[in-house]
Design a protein around this motif. Structure first.
Motif, PDB file in Angstrom:
ATOM      1  N   PHE A  54       0.821  -1.202   0.000  1.00 54.98           N
ATOM      2  CA  PHE A  54       0.000   0.000   0.000  1.00 54.98           C
ATOM      3  C   PHE A  54       0.860   1.259   0.000  1.00 54.98           C
ATOM      4  CE2 PHE A  54      -3.063   3.061   1.821  1.00 54.98           C
ATOM      5  CZ  PHE A  54      -4.094   2.857   0.931  1.00 54.98           C
ATOM      6  N   SER A  55       2.077   1.153   0.556  1.00 51.44           N
ATOM      7  CA  SER A  55       2.941   2.342   0.615  1.00 51.44           C
ATOM      8  C   SER A  55       3.245   2.857  -0.784  1.00 51.44           C
ATOM      9  CB  SER A  55       4.238   2.024   1.351  1.00 51.44           C
ATOM     10  OG  SER A  55       5.049   1.175   0.570  1.00 51.44           O
ATOM     11  N   GLY A  56       3.115   2.006  -1.799  1.00 48.78           N
ATOM     12  CA  GLY A  56       3.350   2.437  -3.171  1.00 48.78           C
ATOM     13  C   GLY A  56       2.310   3.397  -3.708  1.00 48.78           C
ATOM     14  N   VAL A  57       1.177   3.538  -3.031  1.00 45.42           N
ATOM     15  CA  VAL A  57       0.181   4.526  -3.457  1.00 45.42           C
ATOM     16  C   VAL A  57      -0.107   5.529  -2.344  1.00 45.42           C
ATOM     17  CG1 VAL A  57      -1.018   3.199  -5.216  1.00 45.42           C
ATOM     18  CG2 VAL A  57      -1.648   2.907  -2.822  1.00 45.42           C
ATOM     19  N   SER A  58       0.541   5.350  -1.198  1.00 40.21           N
ATOM     20  CA  SER A  58       0.189   6.204  -0.079  1.00 40.21           C
ATOM     21  C   SER A  58       1.353   7.113   0.273  1.00 40.21           C
ATOM     22  CB  SER A  58      -0.181   5.331   1.123  1.00 40.21           C
ATOM     23  OG  SER A  58       0.183   5.975   2.313  1.00 40.21           O
ATOM     24  N   GLY A  59       1.053   8.341   0.676  1.00 42.01           N
ATOM     25  CA  GLY A  59       2.114   9.297   0.941  1.00 42.01           C
ATOM     26  C   GLY A  59       2.309   9.607   2.404  1.00 42.01           C
ATOM     27  N   ALA A  60       1.456   9.052   3.280  1.00 47.36           N
ATOM     28  CA  ALA A  60       1.542   9.448   4.682  1.00 47.36           C
ATOM     29  C   ALA A  60       1.223   8.286   5.603  1.00 47.36           C
ATOM     30  CB  ALA A  60       0.573  10.597   4.967  1.00 47.36           C
ATOM     31  N   ILE A  88       6.306   2.506   7.129  1.00 47.53           N
ATOM     32  CA  ILE A  88       6.833   2.146   5.811  1.00 47.53           C
ATOM     33  C   ILE A  88       6.253   3.085   4.743  1.00 47.53           C
ATOM     34  CG2 ILE A  88       6.999   0.315   4.071  1.00 47.53           C
ATOM     35  CD1 ILE A  88       6.503  -1.697   6.395  1.00 47.53           C
ATOM     36  N   GLY A  89       4.987   3.459   4.898  1.00 43.27           N
ATOM     37  CA  GLY A  89       4.280   4.249   3.887  1.00 43.27           C
ATOM     38  C   GLY A  89       5.044   5.475   3.399  1.00 43.27           C
ATOM     39  N   PRO A  90       5.454   6.357   4.303  1.00 43.50           N
ATOM     40  CA  PRO A  90       6.132   7.572   3.863  1.00 43.50           C
ATOM     41  C   PRO A  90       7.625   7.380   3.582  1.00 43.50           C
ATOM     42  CG  PRO A  90       5.640   7.684   6.188  1.00 43.50           C
ATOM     43  CD  PRO A  90       5.081   6.392   5.710  1.00 43.50           C
ATOM     44  N   ILE A  91       8.173   6.184   3.774  1.00 42.60           N
ATOM     45  CA  ILE A  91       9.574   5.955   3.390  1.00 42.60           C
ATOM     46  C   ILE A  91       9.601   5.483   1.938  1.00 42.60           C
ATOM     47  CG2 ILE A  91      11.709   4.702   3.923  1.00 42.60           C
ATOM     48  CD1 ILE A  91      10.846   6.589   6.144  1.00 42.60           C
ATOM     49  N   PHE A  92       8.701   4.573   1.577  1.00 43.61           N
ATOM     50  CA  PHE A  92       8.576   4.109   0.193  1.00 43.61           C
ATOM     51  C   PHE A  92       7.864   5.190  -0.626  1.00 43.61           C
ATOM     52  CE2 PHE A  92       7.137   1.571  -3.367  1.00 43.61           C
ATOM     53  CZ  PHE A  92       8.099   0.584  -3.497  1.00 43.61           C
ATOM     54  N   PRO A  93       8.305   5.456  -1.873  1.00 41.19           N
ATOM     55  CA  PRO A  93       7.621   6.482  -2.662  1.00 41.19           C
ATOM     56  C   PRO A  93       6.230   6.038  -3.075  1.00 41.19           C
ATOM     57  CG  PRO A  93       9.275   5.337  -3.990  1.00 41.19           C
ATOM     58  CD  PRO A  93       9.435   4.840  -2.578  1.00 41.19           C
ATOM     59  N   PRO A  94       5.301   6.992  -3.244  1.00 42.57           N
ATOM     60  CA  PRO A  94       5.386   8.435  -2.992  1.00 42.57           C
ATOM     61  C   PRO A  94       5.346   8.740  -1.498  1.00 42.57           C
ATOM     62  CG  PRO A  94       3.160   7.848  -3.648  1.00 42.57           C
ATOM     63  CD  PRO A  94       3.982   6.608  -3.788  1.00 42.57           C
ATOM     64  N   SER A  95       5.671   9.974  -1.148  1.00 38.74           N
ATOM     65  CA  SER A  95       5.771  10.315   0.258  1.00 38.74           C
ATOM     66  C   SER A  95       5.657  11.812   0.492  1.00 38.74           C
ATOM     67  CB  SER A  95       7.113   9.824   0.801  1.00 38.74           C
ATOM     68  OG  SER A  95       7.437  10.490   1.983  1.00 38.74           O
ATOM     69  N   ILE A  96       4.741  12.207   1.351  1.00 40.50           N
ATOM     70  CA  ILE A  96       4.585  13.635   1.671  1.00 40.50           C
ATOM     71  C   ILE A  96       5.826  14.183   2.385  1.00 40.50           C
ATOM     72  CG2 ILE A  96       3.280  15.310   3.039  1.00 40.50           C
ATOM     73  CD1 ILE A  96       0.808  13.505   2.545  1.00 40.50           C
TER      74      ILE A  96
HETATM   75 NA    NA Z   1       4.542   5.813   0.081  1.00 39.35          NA
END
Ligand code: NA
Ligand code: NA
Lengths: 179, 310, 424
Positions: free
Chosen positions: C102-108, C144-152
């Protein structure tokens, strides 16, 4: 009402950002005004949300001390909270006044919108915040936060849980405190 | 030495190591020297006190004593000021320096308007450089730019310049410009040579075209109420410091333009000038046509005054 | 001045004044006491939001909400459950892996918790995991979400530090995988110690293939987004808007789950979360302005960076500083205040700005789990309906793998800089 305006700003922002990507890639076209308008809509989105969040007691606060207190102590803390929020909103309104009398007529670089227009949502929001804080102060009421209410739940989680009910026997969602 | 009587804040958006940033520190030193320490200027670089327009508003309101900005940015507060950033306005460096001297008739006019409308005054203006086009392709005529996306500052004079050169102006936040150039969101940008060097644009751009479409002055402003609160000897001392810094900063930027161009060449950029077939006359004609359409009504009075400065 | 400001801020925070008001009111009172111009109060807070990178906040939260409401996260869960659900502590491992995908589509991180947390916690508790464990792994996996791109936070760090946003986003890929592995190792160890349950789900190749095909639009999204970013179709902030459009398209036309009512629910939840976070960012900008007028950030960073000239020692000092900052400040606000001051000195000392960016952001993401100001703690406390002290207890064991990741990223620059430098 204010939440609806915030949602409108979010929609506008999404359209402006995606619109620019499409126009640039398909038509080699840049829209300087859209860039500026999307940033202004972000300001409005946030400030419109501020009084709505206050009305529903949803601003993030540290309640470690509060939750350890007895009801009388809680009441004192609540009273001082709203007194302080009232003070903040009052000073902010004064700051807005001081800013706008000097810099209100200056305009944005691209759309040539005056600061009066850009700051109008902020003024409306902060005055509403002041009104809500005074209302809470006078009536001594406060809606419960989400985890304090037994039947509170997250509408998104509920929607997902409904779908997963076939696979996981998740507990059925109860009422929604936000409506 | 005298006791310290005034402490002034000077906020700006440039890095403290750029010439534009350093000249603020020079002003602080010169003023301290000329006033025997009676006036102390604290410099806050790198947008610590706020962003471009915020800084100008801050000086107008008096929350910041001093700042510098482009004439284009100041035009958001007082429209007439935009005239100083009009493309192809000055004959040469000396002409620019004479026009933006605070004692020139046109600058005196503009300054009075600025004081009346915003409550801030021009302390001095120095040469900020001449804007050149960079791209990841060779460009020789306006036709080469047809449909090419060039990053432009979203302010009327700058948009007019990019459109007049023949390109499609696209707004990109400055923080994202190197990335946008690297990935190809835009194919080029325009800035003075020192910006291309400082921000390593040679890593992401192959060509620089010496279009010289805007020669610009950076305007240093001070809050008017504050200025009027100074006794005459302090005003004189600050004015003297201002003239010293104005000359020093302008000369350094002018001299650096040649060496910076060499640095870009050494870093592998191809420089295209008139000798390499760059049709400057055609670019100039395209830009001037748009300038006349859009700005003659507003600025023609100033255009005449500026042309008359010898 | 700075001392008065900090004491006021902490005092207000303890007595349950909303964080945004703590920052704004303490600044306002100091401004009055020290005779600073009050117009700045309004100007600075409003201008802090007039920022292109910050548009990523509402748009990414909106995108995450749309994806979970269109059933995408649901399919991902089912897919990963079949893969690893049957091992001991399986559902916890599923949570970690789904967070990585999910981190691949999440920025935060907060968007991750919003989109996945409720379901993860519900599933784990249903199977007999303790509420503390369930909320702990949910918060830890959300970092993990904001470390993997995309990321706010990475976009915002890049914008204030003059680092290429695209390269810094790519720099997060390897560290994100490392965090995933360490978290899964921790879960495996805890699964043995605490005899955590297995999921009753069975692996079945036909069902797995079916789920895989259904999940494909979601699995393909990170590839499309990173690809579009690297090839210049859109910028690092615009990627948030593109994700919203993508979520709407697949939610409506592929999964058929999105109707107007659900889109409005997603929008409503997004403006709530955005208003909360960005109002804190706005008043934090004012707070930072007061500190700047007192020259505290410059003095403090000069002092800290003067302690050594060795890049590794400096990075360790920055870690300590940021972990303390992360306890008290919201992460975006912390980046806006500290990154512009620290970055020039650190790069001058020879630290790669890409490595610095990842160390910086990872620190602040760990800060989301540390009291007293820990946005992930609050978010989970709301979602899991647990009082804060229990949520904090749940987070504690998972700080170990997160600190190990931080240590690895701090000591080994290649973890961050190897992949983005392949782009040149
Ligand atoms: Na991300
Ligand atoms: Na924290």
């Amino acid at each position: 009402m204010m939440t609806a305006l915030s949602m409108l700003m979010l929609g506008l922002m999404a359209v402006l950002v995606v619109g620019q990507v499409i126009l640039r890639n398909l038509f080699d076209l840049g829209l300087p005004w859209a860039d500026e308008l999307s940033r202004i809509s972000n300001i409005a989105l946030v400030f419109f949300a501020v009084p709505a969040l206050m009305l529903h007691n949803r601003h993030i606060a540290i309640d470690l001390l509060y939750s350890a207190l007895r009801p009388a102590g809680k009441a004192i803390l609540r009273f001082s909270n709203y007194a302080l929020i009232t003070l903040f909103a009052a000073i902010f309104t004064f700051g807005l006044y001081k800013f706008l009398i000097r810099a209100g007529k200056f305009s944005t670089p691209s759309l040539k919108l005056s600061n009066y227009a850009v700051y109008a949502p902020v003024l409306v929001a902060i005055v509403l915040l002041l009104v809500i804080a005074i209302y809470r102060l006078v009536t001594r009421t406060e809606p419960a936060t989400d985890y304090e209410t037994e039947d509170a739940s997250n509408p998104i989680a509920d929607a997902i849980a409904e779908e997963m009910a076939d696979h996981v026997s998740a507990s059925t969602p109860s009422g929604d405190s936000r409506k | 030495a005298q006791a310290q009587e005034y402490e002034l804040s000077y906020g700006h958006m440039n890095s403290p190591t750029s010439v534009v940033g350093m000249q603020a520190d020079w002003l602080a030193e010169e003023v301290a020297k000329n006033t025997n320490g009676a006036v102390k200027i604290d410099v806050y670089p790198s947008s610590q006190l706020g962003k471009i327009q915020e800084l100008a508003e801050g000086v107008s309101m008096g929350s910041i004593a001093l700042s510098h900005n482009t004439a284009g940015a100041i035009s958001s507060l007082y429209e007439d000021f935009g005239v100083l950033d009009t493309p192809y306005l000055y004959r040469d460096y000396d002409h620019l320096m004479k026009v933006v001297d605070i004692n020139s008739p046109v600058m005196a006019d503009l300054n009075q308007g600025l004081i009346d409308n915003t409550g801030m005054r021009v302390l001095y203006a120095f040469y900020f450089g001449t804007r050149q086009l960079t791209a990841n392709m060779a460009v020789k005529t306006p036709a080469d730019l047809s449909g090419v996306k060039i990053r432009a500052i979203p302010s009327p004079v700058y948009l007019t310049a990019v459109e007049g050169l023949g390109a499609a102006p696209v707004p990109v936040d400055w923080s994202e410009v190197p990335t946008a150039l690297a990935t190809g969101i835009v194919q080029g940008q325009e800035n003075p040579v020192n910006v291309a060097v400082d921000h390593k644009l040679y890593d992401v751009q192959t060509h620089m075209m010496l279009t010289g479409h805007i020669s610009a002055a950076e305007i240093v402003v001070i809050n008017e109420d504050l200025w009027q609160s100074f006794p005459q000897d302090i005003k004189d001392a600050i004015n003297k410091a201002a003239e010293t810094v104005r000359q020093k900063a302008s000369k350094m930027i002018l001299e650096n333009e040649a060496s910076d161009l060499q640095k870009l060449k050494d870093a592998g950029m191809t420089i295209i000038g008139p000798d390499d077939g760059l049709d400057v006359a055609a670019f100039r004609a395209g830009v001037e046509k748009l300038v006349h359409e859009r700005f003659d009504e507003k600025y023609s009075k100033y255009f005449e005054e500026i042309a008359a400065v010898k | 001045m700075s001392a008065t400001l900090l004491i006021l801020f902490l005092a207000l925070m303890i007595i349950r004044v909303p964080i945004a008001v703590c920052l704004g009111l303490s600044s306002a009172v100091v401004m009055i006491l020290f005779n600073l111009p009050m117009a700045v109060l309004a100007q600075r807070t409003v201008n802090a939001l007039d920022s292109t990178p910050l548009l990523a906040v509402p748009l990414f939260i909106f995108a995450a909400n749309l994806l979970s409401l269109s059933g995408v996260t649901n399919h991902l869960f089912e897919l990963v459950r079949m893969m690893v659900g049957w091992i001991r502590g399986g559902t916890a491992q599923v949570s970690v892996l789904v967070s990585l995908i999910f981190s691949g589509v999440s920025g935060a991180a907060l968007a991750d918790i919003g989109a996945l947390g409720a379901v993860q916690i519900k599933m784990m508790r249903k199977q007999g995991y303790s509420a503390e464990f369930a909320s702990g792994i949910t918060m830890a996996a959300a970092t993990i979400g904001p470390i993997f791109p995309p990321s706010i936070p990475i976009i915002i760090f890049a914008s204030v530090s003059n680092v290429s946003a695209v390269k810094l986003l790519i720099a997060g890929i390897v560290p994100a995988v490392l965090i995933t592995i360490l978290l899964m190792a921790q879960v495996a160890v805890m699964a043995r110690i605490y005899k955590l349950p297995r999921d009753e789900v069975k692996f079945n190749i036909a069902a797995f293939a079916r789920k895989f095909v259904i999940s494909l639009p979601a699995l393909a999204a990170p590839v499309l987004l990173i690809g579009g970013l690297v090839s210049g179709y859109f910028g690092p902030t615009e990627v948030a808007g593109v994700t919203v459009a993508y979520a709407l398209l697949i939610g409506k036309f592929i999964y058929g789950q999105l109707d107007l009512k659900r889109v409005l629910t997603a929008a409503r939840d997004s403006v709530d979360a955005t208003g909360n976070v960005l109002f804190i960012v706005a008043t934090a900008a004012l707070f930072a302005w007061v500190l700047t007028m007192d020259r505290l950030p410059a003095t403090a960073s000069e002092f800290l960076l003067g302690l050594s000239s060795d890049p590794l020692v400096l990075l360790l000092i920055v870690n300590v500083l940021l972990l303390v900052v992360g306890m008290f400040l919201e992460s975006i606000a912390a980046i806006l205040i500290i990154a512009p001051i620290i970055t020039p000195a650190m790069t001058a000392a020879g630290v790669d700005p890409l490595q610095l960016g990842i160390v910086f952001v990872l620190n602040l993401m760990i800060g989301l789990l540390t009291p007293p100001v820990g946005m992930s703690l609050y978010m989970v406390s709301i979602i899991a309906k647990m009082p804060l002290h229990r949520v904090i207890r749940g987070a504690l064991p998972f700080l170990l793998p997160l600190f190990l990741s931080l240590l690895a990223v701090t000591c080994i620059p290649a973890i961050s800089v190897w992949l983005p430098n392949l782009l040149d």
